[in-house]
Write an enzyme that holds these catalytic residues in place. Structure first.
Site, PDB file in Angstrom:
ATOM      1  N   ASP A 193     -30.167  -9.020  33.074  1.00 50.36           N
ATOM      2  CA  ASP A 193     -30.031 -10.521  32.242  1.00 50.36           C
ATOM      3  C   ASP A 193     -31.468 -10.922  31.760  1.00 50.36           C
ATOM      4  OD1 ASP A 193     -27.483 -10.474  33.401  1.00 50.36           O
ATOM      5  OD2 ASP A 193     -27.857 -12.376  34.573  1.00 50.36           O
ATOM      6  N   HIS A 208     -30.163  -2.395  36.051  1.00 47.80           N
ATOM      7  CA  HIS A 208     -28.872  -1.658  36.090  1.00 47.80           C
ATOM      8  C   HIS A 208     -29.007  -0.521  35.009  1.00 47.80           C
ATOM      9  CE1 HIS A 208     -26.465  -3.958  39.119  1.00 47.80           C
ATOM     10  NE2 HIS A 208     -27.333  -4.781  38.496  1.00 47.80           N
ATOM     11  N   SER A 238     -40.340 -10.260  34.920  1.00 47.84           N
ATOM     12  CA  SER A 238     -41.274  -9.371  34.428  1.00 47.84           C
ATOM     13  C   SER A 238     -40.263  -8.860  33.021  1.00 47.84           C
ATOM     14  CB  SER A 238     -41.406  -8.113  35.029  1.00 47.84           C
ATOM     15  OG  SER A 238     -42.625  -7.473  34.485  1.00 47.84           O
TER      16      SER A 238
END
EC number: 4.1.1.65
Length: 287
Positions: free
Chosen positions: A89, A146, A252
């Site tokens: 995200d 992921h 980050s």
């Protein structure tokens, strides 16, 4: 004011501040921790209805809240075999071709893929004339990373560096930002060739972790460290598309590198400043 913010980043003890914040974020402080989490949720307008544990009191430490899991099924995985998926995200910072070994950062700024990968020449060569994508994770975002495609881990490199903020303002003003910050580079072998997943540290990022090595940093160091992994046999680590590969404790950026002719085109709507959601279609694979 923007110039002041950038100037302060050059002189502030970024590593010291980040490690102190990291210790606080890892501490179990009861009501103090819960109050900090509630403040953070309100400040950054975090949608806790997506979290597997929506109650702030469910998290003994701030780090556990920050790396919270999402409810099952809340990020459905694009199962189209012709597409790789968003790994996180966040929001797209930049994306496009790697030209003459250079990666575009912002107007007036670029940096070398060789430097990004910790001056590992053999690795950089594998991504010549390929493509890149840089995705920024804001404080409000889900902070687990992921796999965009099924891949087998072949190499990990820890690269020491600075801890500048990686927000859009800093990206527009600090030359070579992502190639000068501390980072962890993971290279996977996939059906479309090698993919580099570069996890970039930043100010008050208390930790970068991977699912196979645990906490990679801290502690920090002055030297580049490299680990090679078997890609065949019982000790090979293969992660499926959509599987968790790492996580950030406090914000980050992820930079992904792809080999030449690996990608055909980015999915509709994927462009600088576009919002990303883990599991959605990111780019079409070259036929």
């Amino acid at each position: 004011m923007d110039k002041v913010k950038i100037a302060l980043q050059y002189i502030m003890p970024k590593h010291l501040i980040s490690r102190l914040v990291g210790k606080l974020a890892a501490a179990e402080m009861g009501a103090v921790t819960t109050a900090a989490i509630k403040w953070f949720i309100k400040q950054y307008k975090i949608d806790m209805s997506e979290a597997a544990q929506p109650a702030p009191e469910a998290y003994p430490t701030f780090n556990q809240f920050f790396t919270r899991a999402l409810k099952a099924g809340i990020r459905p995985l694009c199962d189209d075999k012709d597409y790789i998926t968003h790994p996180v995200d966040g929001a797209v910072s930049q994306l496009g071709p790697i030209e003459d070994g250079r990666i575009f950062q912002a107007k007036g700024h670029d940096y070398s893929s060789l430097a990004l990968l910790g001056d590992q020449a053999d690795d950089a060569k594998r991504f010549e004339d390929g493509d890149f994508a840089t995705i920024y994770l804001a404080p409000k975002d889900y902070h687990r990373i992921h796999m965009p495609i099924k891949g087998t881990l072949s190499k990990m490199t820890y690269v020491p560096g600075e801890l500048f903020s990686v927000n859009p303002l800093t990206a527009q003003n600090v030359p070579g930002l992502f190639a000068r910050n501390e980072r962890v580079v993971a290279i996977f072998e996939t059906e479309i060739g090698p993919i580099a997943m570069v996890l970039v540290g930043a100010t008050i990022v208390a930790s970068i972790e991977t699912v196979w090595a645990g906490t990679v940093t801290p502690p920090t160091g002055q030297d580049v460290f490299t680990w090679n992994y078997p890609t065949e046999g019982p000790e090979a680590l293969t992660l499926e598309k959509g599987a968790e590969m790492g996580r950030f404790k406090l914000g980050s950026t992820v930079v992904m590198l792809f080999a030449k002719d690996a990608l055909d085109e980015f999915a509709d709507g994927v462009e600088p400043s576009s919002i990303t959601r883990m599991g959605q279609a990111f780019a079409k694979i070259e036929d």
